[in-house]
Design an enzyme around this catalytic site. Structure first.
Site, PDB file in Angstrom:
ATOM      1  N   SER A  99     -11.798 -48.702  27.657  1.00  0.00           N
ATOM      2  CA  SER A  99     -12.353 -49.373  26.537  1.00  0.00           C
ATOM      3  C   SER A  99     -11.510 -48.714  25.140  1.00  0.00           C
ATOM      4  O   SER A  99     -11.647 -49.385  24.212  1.00  0.00           O
ATOM      5  CB  SER A  99     -13.763 -48.687  26.413  1.00  0.00           C
ATOM      6  OG  SER A  99     -13.620 -47.075  25.869  1.00  0.00           O
ATOM      7  N   SER A 150     -11.060 -44.251  30.309  1.00  0.00           N
ATOM      8  CA  SER A 150     -10.825 -45.291  29.053  1.00  0.00           C
ATOM      9  C   SER A 150      -9.672 -44.629  28.181  1.00  0.00           C
ATOM     10  O   SER A 150      -9.495 -45.379  27.274  1.00  0.00           O
ATOM     11  CB  SER A 150     -12.361 -45.480  28.149  1.00  0.00           C
ATOM     12  OG  SER A 150     -12.924 -46.312  28.898  1.00  0.00           O
ATOM     13  N   LYS A 208     -10.587 -44.306  17.303  1.00  0.00           N
ATOM     14  CA  LYS A 208     -11.412 -45.385  17.945  1.00  0.00           C
ATOM     15  C   LYS A 208     -12.658 -45.436  17.260  1.00  0.00           C
ATOM     16  O   LYS A 208     -13.426 -44.463  16.704  1.00  0.00           O
ATOM     17  CB  LYS A 208     -11.430 -44.884  19.462  1.00  0.00           C
ATOM     18  CG  LYS A 208     -12.365 -45.560  20.224  1.00  0.00           C
ATOM     19  CD  LYS A 208     -12.470 -45.195  21.596  1.00  0.00           C
ATOM     20  CE  LYS A 208     -13.163 -46.220  22.741  1.00  0.00           C
ATOM     21  NZ  LYS A 208     -13.187 -45.634  24.061  1.00  0.00           N
TER      22      LYS A 208
END
Length: 495
Positions: free
Chosen positions: A150, A174, A75
């Site tokens: 997210s 998330s 990420k």
């Protein structure tokens, strides 16, 4: 190689059926072929192949563990030396990190090969991955829908076989929510288990990194490499207090104490919060979760009705505390030291204003404004301190519940993935999508999402497993037993 687990890839590498370079090339080709998903912000094939060559050398020398040579996507909230680290924001569009985050460093030390940096909601603020400066990520199960956020890029990458595993972060859901929406497994460990050093901060008392992969077994393998004390992170749990190195897969495949192979979960008490099964839960999600719970009963578990009475207060509590911390953390992005700087300005104050106006997206600006407001003189006591008090009450609710059960289960989200653009004009509806995950984060408890079937339009549904502090190994044991009895985690979207 498609849809391979980490265990399978590790065995193939050890048997020399495939090389790390071949694996890297395969997944790089997959990333290019599915560029329409917009799952990645940045790839560097030359750097990836160099890492793969080094992994092959380690494998040839016999100096390699079970993760050596296996590709992973990170990420883009984790800084990676020599790679861009944008946090999904224009503010950091051109930032290249001079160092590795601890998570990246530890997985690299285990021999894993970085495929690229995945797309995400800007500064991890969002539930749909539509808030990225680099455009929305699309759900591999239906490209007209969101993958969750997210960590949407990481979830989409694993679901679409662009990577066998990925890192994510979870501040209010998330990891768990995109794992649910995308049909993969993901775990948020106990707060402080995984170092935040080198993880671009959103809300420091809530942010926690974790793995996203196909199976509980894969997540256990990754978490074992990621977790542990780090002196560079002031919130890292110390040895003897949850920060010790741990094999999170040590219980996999073993029945619970007193159980047997036929009913491996005999004696397990699963708490079902009545607040998680109310009117706001969509019927298709309810049906899938109830079917998953019935399967767990077949494996020997007992279902116990419990209450988490302050669940409805988790949203207002979170949206006071998280923006307050974000307004402080994001004050460092001012155009002076690094990141975006406005091209034209009159003076220093004007440069600050224009840089931040240009560099931040609307959702980030909204949360900075809210956070600044609740911390301002005259409102601090009324909002921020009250939110902290409710946070402690929410944590106590969980401890009261664990007096009646061993783990807590329920849906991850009230609905399956919604259509792109469906909720972007209504922030409150977007925030409500996290109603079942926020309280776990506020309490600092571990939580995970496990594929549990499909709802409307053939979209994935996740089962949420919440454990008490430091009980990740038992959660993974339970999830693994469920996955041995079901095949939801093996289902894949059309190529």
């Amino acid at each position: 190689m498609t849809a391979s687990t980490l265990k399978t890839l590790s065995a193939q590498l050890a048997a020399k059926e495939v090389s790390a370079v071949e694996l890297a090339r395969h997944y790089l080709a997959r990333i290019e072929a599915r560029a329409d998903l917009n799952a990645f912000i940045h790839v560097d094939p030359e750097a990836t192949l160099a890492q793969a060559q080094a992994a092959d050398a380690r494998l040839a020398a016999g100096d390699a563990g079970p993760l050596a040579g296996i590709p992973i996507a990170h990420k883009d909230v984790f800084v990676t030396r020599g790679w861009r680290a944008t946090a999904g924001s224009k503010m950091l569009d051109s930032y290249v990190s001079p160092f590795d985050a601890t998570v990246v460093e530890r997985l690299a030390a285990a021999g894993m090969v970085t495929l690229g940096k995945t797309n995400m909601d800007e500064f991890a603020m969002g539930s749909s991955n539509e808030n990225s400066h680099f455009g929305p990520v699309k759900n591999p199960w239906d490209v007209a829908r969101v993958p969750g956020g997210s960590s949407g890029g990481s979830a989409a990458a694993v679901a679409a076989d662009l990577a066998p595993a990925a890192t994510g972060t979870d501040t209010g859901g998330s990891i768990r929510q995109p794992a649910s929406f995308s049909g993969i497994t993901g775990i948020k460990p106990t707060y402080g288990r995984v170092s935040r050093y080198g993880m671009i901060a959103f809300a420091s008392s809530l942010d926690q990194g974790g793995p996203m992969a196909r199976t509980a077994e894969d997540c256990a393998l990754l978490l074992s490499a990621m977790a542990g004390f780090d002196a560079r992170d002031s919130t890292s749990l110390e040895p003897g207090r949850g920060g010790d190195a741990e094999d999170f897969g040590r219980l996999l495949g073993r029945p619970l104490e007193g159980a047997d192979a036929a009913r491996p979960l005999a004696g397990l008490r699963i708490g079902l919060p009545q607040e998680y099964f109310g009117a706001g839960l969509a019927d298709d999600v309810r049906t899938a979760v109830r079917a998953a719970l019935a399967e767990l009963e077949t494996l020997g578990a007992t279902l116990v009705d419990i209450s988490l009475p302050k669940t409805e207060l988790s949203i207002p509590t979170y949206y006071v505390i998280a923006p307050a911390e974000a307004s402080s953390n994001l004050s460092r992005f001012d155009g002076v030291r690094y990141g975006h700087r406005a091209a034209a300005y009159r003076d220093l104050a004007d440069m600050y204003r224009k840089t931040r106006a240009e560099g931040f997206g609307w959702e980030v600006k909204r949360r900075i404004l809210v956070g600044t407001y609740v911390l301002s003189h005259g409102y601090y006591d009324a909002y921020y301190l009250q939110a902290q008090k409710i946070r402690r009450i929410i944590a106590q609710d969980f401890q009261n519940a664990f007096g009646q059960c061993d783990v807590i289960m329920g849906p991850v989200a009230p609905t399956v993935a919604w259509k792109l653009g469906e909720k972007t004009d209504d922030p409150l509806q977007m925030y409500l999508a996290d109603i079942f995950t926020l309280s776990t984060s506020l309490a600092g408890l571990p939580g995970m999402s496990v594929p549990a079937g499909f709802g409307a339009n053939g979209l994935p549904v996740g089962l949420q497993i919440i454990g008490n502090y430091f009980e990740e190994a038992r959660m993974l044991q339970i999830a693994h037993a469920f996955q041995q009895a079901t095949d939801w985690h093996t289902r894949r979207p059309a190529a």
